[in-house]
Design an enzyme around this catalytic site. Structure first.
Site: not given
Lengths: 807, 167
Positions: B108, B115-117, B145
């Site tokens: 992620k 970061i992958c939100l 997260w």
């Protein structure tokens, strides 16, 4: 622009500062509680939480708060209120309060309230104020006002009496407090009241003013103890109790004593009116110890002098053979019950003394001497005789029998155990009939049977008529009916007595009548019997003279009245006699025996046969008129109408009568009475009954003998009696065999006796022959004289002769 | 959606008004001021709630931000460096927050540790332009997260406590 950037720098710095400032350490509420619980569990911390759970308290704090609250509430506070005020669980408060009370002597817990001593002091002061103004305070009131239990208050108040509270407590009940002044004023008032009172006063009225009953009692008792007032309290400590002033009791006693002393009697009612509830026991207490020792009756008590007076007059009346009514002697206040009681008492006393004249009590208050009663009986002698004569003319012995039977059956209905007696009586009655018949035979030798039957029917008809009459009078009871048939009823007797003694009270006469009724009836019956016995022959003739028409008149009803049972009984009675007569036959032989047998057949056996025929006729030939005088002709006529199953047996029986052999009759009778013919239970002989029969037979002979004056008849009867005495068997013999019997007796008798009999017999024979041959009148006179001289001797012989001694 | 706690947190962060990117000279300053104020409020709020989880500072212009964030698990504090630039199109575009230390350790995450939100974040942000700022990005983006990824990474052993690393 620069300042803008400056501001940004400042903000930057600000952010840094903020970020570097220390983070606030925070515990959630849940955690805090958990930590606290943990601590408490570990006993590291002693706290309690408030009931809403928001606060924690240390015990010390709680104690302080409780004390504060107590102070705030003025020394008295309810634990429930504390719980609300302090917001702490009740159990903590209670435990704490208990601890407090234990540690602090000034505190105590009453009904969930903590109370300080200072509060009680204040309360006492308050009470004192009240007390001084009112004079009296009841604990109940105080308890109500201050909402404190009396048991708690009393000791507390007692402790403060005299110090804080100026007053005194009721000593007995401890339920109120008074001031001295209050007590004193009431005491004075009561003293005045009770000194003035002259009659019993209930405390209820005394205490109607605001004076409490208990105080009243203690004051009254004190006064009585001091001797200030004279009297006593009756009825314990209750509203109902009464103050009895001495003056009243004295007056009462004085009155009672005086009255009793003057009048020698005293009604309980009068005493009760004086206000003494239990008059009798009071009088007993009051009068018993005195010398007079009165007698206590139901509603009065009587002194001895009055009793003596009564006794004296009774004695006088009795010894004069008179009667007296004590109610006249007694004051009017005596009830008849009292009089009766007194009379019985006197009677008892008199019985203890020997030699006193016996008296009979009538109608509660009247006592009559026995001789007076006897004299009354005498009034009836003439009437009995007259009536008996009259009745005897109409009635026969069987009528009497019937009557007796009625009477006894009436009795037995009540007392079944008298059944035996009844039997006995009935048998005797029949014997009576037998003896009468015998005398008849001895005298004229004819018509005995006819007399009997005729009389019976007449009497029965009469009886029936009476019965019908009585049925019209519904008020008469059974007893009365029976009695009336005998002589007079009680009313009649009373009427007669009233005529004689018109000065007697009605009740006395009635009871006297009732009392006399029975002896009179008995006397009347015996009179009837004796009259009848004496006039047997006359009657016979008279009855013979009665027209047959009259008989026929009656016979319509008559046959049905003689019940089967009666007939059976008759048959049985006659049969038992016959059996006994037959025993006597063994002593004779040949012709004499034949004559005797024939005689038996002609008399008793014929009677049996007649009865049997009558019974059969009743049963099978309804509506058939049976002529009372059943003779051979009638029997044959009846036989022809009898059904076939009974005919042969009865024919045989009838025929056996004409024969000479008694055994034939016996077998014929057994046959005729057997089950499938007439079905009459012939009772077999029973020694005891036989003995009774023979004894009464003898007795009736002796009776006849005593009344007889005809020499021939005397000799006849005497012979029969002697025969029975020596042989133990009953004999039924015609006159003509008398010489044979005497001869037969020779061996049983002392010579002297025998010779006497022989000589008398010769005299009789001589007299007869002379008389029959119209002999010399002088000679006849001589013989008659001799006969009469020896008459008594022969009678004597008959009664005294016994079996010859063994020598 | 965003959980209640996050929502509450969000409500405590003052909303921004100025719509301006780093290229807008004067306006950006105002915007930057607002960003700071929002951050300060957010941090204060966090501190107040015993929820302090990051340190952040910027360059002078406020276009580049860096600092560190941490996560506590099993009584251990895991610290990570955090950095991001303000995009040119800010505030229309959300800043891309990166945790360079974790680059390559989880799926992620984009290249460079960005970061992958969540799917929700972008539309939420887009709806709230220009009201949302850096503080919001932290609260709505990085916070959740971390809460999801770090325990997972620790369990997998991909992230180790610094004491363990040393040892």
């Amino acid at each position: 622009m620069a300042d803008v950037w400056k501001e940004i720098e400042r903000l930057q710095a600000n952010l840094q500062r903020t970020q570097h400032s220390s983070t606030k350490q925070k515990l959630s509420e849940r955690n805090c509680i958990e930590i606290l619980m943990k601590l408490q569990e570990m006993n590291l911390l002693d706290v309690m939480h408030s009931s809403d759970g928001k606060e924690y308290l240390t015990p010390k704090q709680l104690t302080r708060e409780i004390k504060d609250e107590l102070y705030m509430h003025g020394g008295r506070v309810n634990m429930v209120e504390l719980q609300q005020a302090l917001n702490v669980d009740y159990s903590h408060i209670e435990a704490k309060c208990n601890d407090l009370v234990k540690s602090d002597r000034k505190l105590q817990i009453i009904y969930g309230q903590i109370i300080e001593r200072s509060y009680l002091d204040r309360l006492a002061e308050e009470l004192n104020d009240n007390l001084q103004s009112c004079g009296q305070l009841t604990i109940a009131e105080v308890s109500k006002t201050y909402d404190l239990p009396g048991e708690f208050l009393i000791p507390e108040l007692m402790a403060r009496l005299g110090s804080i509270i100026q007053g005194q407590m009721d000593k007995h009940r401890k339920d109120s407090i008074y001031t001295e002044a209050y007590v004193a004023s009431h005491k004075a008032r009561i003293r005045g009241l009770l000194s003035a009172v002259t009659r019993p006063t209930t405390f209820q009225t005394l205490s109607s003013q605001d004076l409490p009953l208990q105080l009243l009692f203690s004051i009254v008792e004190e006064l009585i103890k001091e001797g200030r007032i004279r009297g006593q309290v009756v009825g314990g400590r209750s509203e109902k109790s009464t103050f009895l002033p001495n003056i009243h009791t004295e007056t009462q006693n004085h009155w009672i004593d005086n009255f009793f002393a003057q009048n020698n009697y005293l009604e309980y009612d009068a005493v009760y009116r004086l206000g003494i509830t239990d008059a009798k026991s009071y009088l007993k207490r009051r009068l018993e110890p005195s010398k007079t020792k009165p007698l206590f009756l139901k509603t009065v008590c009587v002194g001895w002098s009055l009793i003596d007076q009564v006794v004296a007059s009774i004695e006088e009346a009795l010894s004069n053979g008179e009667w007296t009514d004590i109610s006249v002697l007694l004051p009017s206040s005596f009830s008849s019950e009292d009089s009766n009681q007194l009379l019985h008492h006197i009677q008892r006393e008199r019985l203890k003394q020997t030699g006193s004249v016996p008296g009979v009590i009538f109608a509660d208050t009247i006592i009559a001497s026995q001789s007076f009663v006897d004299s009354c009986l005498k009034h009836f002698d003439g009437m009995i005789k007259g009536k008996a004569d009259k009745d005897a003319k109409k009635a026969s012995v069987f009528a009497l029998t019937e009557e007796e039977r009625k009477e006894y059956s009436g009795q037995t209905a009540v007392l079944s155990k008298k059944a035996d007696k009844k039997d006995e009586r009935r048998k005797k009655a029949f014997e009576g009939s037998g003896s009468i018949k015998r005398s008849g035979d001895g005298g004229s030798g004819i018509g005995g049977r006819e007399v009997k039957t005729k009389g019976k029917d007449k009497k029965r008809t009469k009886w029936k008529k009476e019965q019908e009459m009585q049925e019209d009078k519904p008020s008469r009871n059974q007893q009365h009916q029976q009695e009336e048939t005998s002589f007079m009823d009680i009313d009649e007797i009373t009427d007669v007595l009233r005529d004689r003694h018109n000065d007697c009270p009605e009740a006395f006469l009635e009871e006297l009548g009732a009392k006399l009724h029975r002896p009179l009836t008995a006397a009347y019956q015996s009179a009837v019997k004796s009259v009848f016995l004496l006039s047997a022959q006359q009657m016979k003739e008279k009855q013979k003279a009665l027209t047959k028409k009259a008989d026929e008149f009656d016979s319509l009803d008559r046959s049905s009245y003689k019940s089967r049972r009666q007939l059976e009984e008759e048959i049985n009675a006659m049969w038992s006699k016959t059996r006994l007569f037959m025993e006597a036959l063994n002593f004779f032989e040949g012709e004499v025996s034949g004559v005797l047998q024939k005689h038996l057949l002609a008399t008793v056996c014929t009677d049996i046969t007649n009865s049997l025929f009558m019974l059969t006729a009743n049963e099978f030939l309804s509506g058939v008129e049976i002529d009372k005088e059943i003779n051979a002709e009638v029997r044959i006529k009846l036989l022809s109408r009898f059904p076939n199953n009974v005919k042969p047996s009865l024919t045989r029986l009838n025929n056996s009568l004409v024969g000479r052999i008694i055994d034939e009759f016996q077998t014929a009778l057994t046959d005729a009475t057997s089950r499938d013919v007439c079905d009459v239970m012939l009772k077999s002989g029973d020694k005891k009954r036989d003995r009774q029969v023979s004894h009464s037979h003898k007795m009736s002979h002796l009776q006849q003998l005593r009344e007889e004056s005809n020499p021939a008849l005397v000799l006849h009867i005497a012979t029969l009696v002697i025969f029975q005495s020596v042989t133990g068997t009953m004999l039924n013999a015609p006159g003509k065999v008398v010489p044979n019997i005497i001869n037969r007796l020779q061996s049983f008798l002392d010579r002297e006796v025998f010779l006497n009999l022989i000589s008398y017999q010769e005299l009789v024979l001589k007299h007869l022959t002379l008389f029959n041959n119209d002999g010399d009148k002088v000679e006849i006179g001589e013989v008659e004289q001799k006969l009469n001289e020896n008459l008594d001797e022969i009678k004597q012989l008959a009664t005294t002769t016994k079996k010859k001694q063994a020598n | 959606m965003v959980d209640d706690l996050t929502k509450k947190t969000l409500s405590n962060i003052p909303l921004l008004k100025t719509k301006a990117g780093p290229r807008d000279q004067n306006e950006w300053v105002n915007r930057l001021k607002e960003e700071y104020k929002a951050l300060i409020a957010y941090v204060e709020n966090n501190k107040e709630n015993d929820n302090d989880w990051f340190r952040l500072e910027s360059n002078k212009d406020g276009t580049r931000w860096f600092g560190k964030c941490w996560y506590i698990k099993d009584l251990r504090k895991y610290e990570f460096k955090v950095e991001f630039d303000i995009p040119i199109t800010f505030p229309a575009t959300a800043p891309e927050i990166a945790l360079p230390e974790l680059d390559g350790k989880t799926a992620k995450m984009y290249r460079g540790g960005k970061i992958c939100l969540t799917d929700h974040f972008k539309p939420l942000w887009a709806r709230n332009v220009p009201k949302f700022g850096i503080a919001h990005a932290m609260a709505l983006g990085l916070g959740p997260w971390l809460a999801v990824e770090i325990p997972d990474l620790i369990d997998k052993g991909l992230v180790k406590h610094k004491d363990e690393k040393e040892s």
